[in-house]
Write a protein that holds these residues in place. Structure first.
Motif, PDB file in Angstrom:
ATOM      1  N   ALA A   1       0.789  -1.234   0.000  1.00 22.68           N
ATOM      2  CA  ALA A   1       0.000   0.000   0.000  1.00 22.68           C
ATOM      3  C   ALA A   1       0.821   1.285   0.000  1.00 22.68           C
ATOM      4  O   ALA A   1       0.419   2.281  -0.597  1.00 22.68           O
ATOM      5  CB  ALA A   1      -0.936   0.004   1.214  1.00 22.68           C
TER       6      ALA A   1
ATOM      7  N   LYS B   1       1.570   6.848  -1.139  1.00 23.71           N
ATOM      8  CA  LYS B   1       0.787   5.764  -1.734  1.00 23.71           C
ATOM      9  C   LYS B   1       1.640   5.047  -2.775  1.00 23.71           C
ATOM     10  O   LYS B   1       2.320   5.657  -3.579  1.00 23.71           O
ATOM     11  CB  LYS B   1      -0.477   6.322  -2.399  1.00 23.71           C
ATOM     12  CG  LYS B   1      -1.597   6.680  -1.439  1.00 23.71           C
ATOM     13  CD  LYS B   1      -2.270   5.427  -0.848  1.00 23.71           C
ATOM     14  CE  LYS B   1      -2.963   4.569  -1.883  1.00 23.71           C
ATOM     15  NZ  LYS B   1      -4.120   5.214  -2.520  1.00 23.71           N
TER      16      LYS B   1
ATOM     17  N   SER C   1      -1.069  -1.647   4.422  1.00 20.06           N
ATOM     18  CA  SER C   1      -2.010  -0.588   4.777  1.00 20.06           C
ATOM     19  C   SER C   1      -1.906  -0.168   6.239  1.00 20.06           C
ATOM     20  O   SER C   1      -2.395   0.894   6.620  1.00 20.06           O
ATOM     21  CB  SER C   1      -3.447  -1.030   4.469  1.00 20.06           C
ATOM     22  OG  SER C   1      -3.778  -2.192   5.213  1.00 20.06           O
TER      23      SER C   1
END
Length: 219
Positions: free
Chosen positions: A104, A176, A213
Motif C-alpha cells: 500500500a 501511496k 495498509s
C-alpha cells in the motif's frame, strides 16, 4: 511464488527497469539457478518486479518475483550475488505469501541538496507546503488526450517529516504505492513550483521500505 529481496545502490541505480530485468535473467543463468519460464514457442523467464524503481533512485527494499526450481532458497542469495553486477545485492529469497495488492505505501528518504546551504526559511516553507489541504500538480498520463492530467498530491501523502541537516533538507515520506501511486519526484517539482526560494540544486532519492495498509513491512 518466490521473492528475492534486494538492494540497488551506487552506479547500479542508473540501470533502467528493463535492463534490470535482463540483468537478473542473465544472472540466474550464470548462477546455474533454474527458474520457471513461460510456455509456448518463445519461452521467457517468468520474473517481475511489483514496483519498478525510477532511474537514479537507490533502494534497500526491492522485490523480484520468480519461481526457483532447482536450488534451495537459502542458497540463492550467495549464488546470485556472485553473478550480479556491483551495486545489486540479494539479501534473501523466500516464499511469497502476501499478494501484491496489499502493498500500500512506500517510504522514501529524499535529500534536497543546496550548494550554498539550505536557504533561510526553506524548511518552514516546505513543511507548510506539505500541510496544505490541497496541492495540485500536472503529471504525464498516457490515458489523457493532452498527455497530462492534474492530480492532488496531498491525499497520496500518508506521512511527511521535514528536517534541515546542515546544508541539506531531508524529507521522510510515506507515499501511496499504487492505484494511484505517487513518485516523490513530483513532490520535488511541487517545491520548485510553489516554493522557488526553497528549490534544491539537487535531489537524491532513496526507497527505504515497502509497507502494507497498516504501515508494516510488506513481504
Amino acid at each position: 511464488m518466490h521473492r528475492l529481496a534486494f538492494s540497488k545502490a551506487d552506479t547500479a541505480k542508473f540501470i533502467s527497469h528493463l535492463d534490470l530485468m535482463r540483468t537478473f535473467q542473465r544472472s540466474f543463468l550464470r548462477a546455474g539457478i533454474v527458474i520457471k519460464h513461460t510456455e509456448g514457442f518463445n519461452p521467457h523467464a517468468f520474473v517481475s518486479i511489483p514496483l519498478p524503481l525510477s532511474v537514479g533512485f537507490s533502494s534497500g527494499c526491492e522485490v523480484l518475483e520468480c519461481q526457483v526450481l532447482n536450488t534451495p532458497l537459502e542458497e540463492v542469495p550467495e549464488r546470485m550475488n556472485a553473478a550480479l553486477p556491483a551495486g545489486i545485492t540479494v539479501h534473501r529469497c523466500y516464499e511469497g505469501v502476501r499478494p501484491v495488492k496489499e502493498l500500500a505505501y512506500v517510504n522514501y528518504i529524499v535529500t534536497l541538496e543546496y550548494e550554498a546551504g539550505a536557504p533561510f526559511g526553506a524548511e518552514t516553507a516546505i513543511r507548510s507546503l506539505l500541510e496544505r489541504p490541497s496541492l495540485v500538480m500536472e503529471k504525464r498520463s498516457k490515458k489523457a488526450k493532452t498527455g497530462k492530467v492534474e492530480v492532488d498530491l496531498i491525499p497520496l501523502v500518508a506521512k511527511a517529516t521535514v528536517e534541515e541537516r546542515r546544508d541539506t533538507i531531508a524529507l521522510d515520506l510515506i507515499l501511496k504505492a499504487q492505484n494511484p501511486g505517487l513518485n516523490p519526484e513530483l513532490l520535488v517539482a511541487a517545491i520548485r513550483t510553489y516554493c522557488p526560494d526553497a528549490a534544491p540544486d539537487y535531489a537524491v532519492f532513496h526507497r527505504r521500505a515497502v509497507l502494507d495498509s497498516q504501515f508494516q513491512p510488506w513481504e
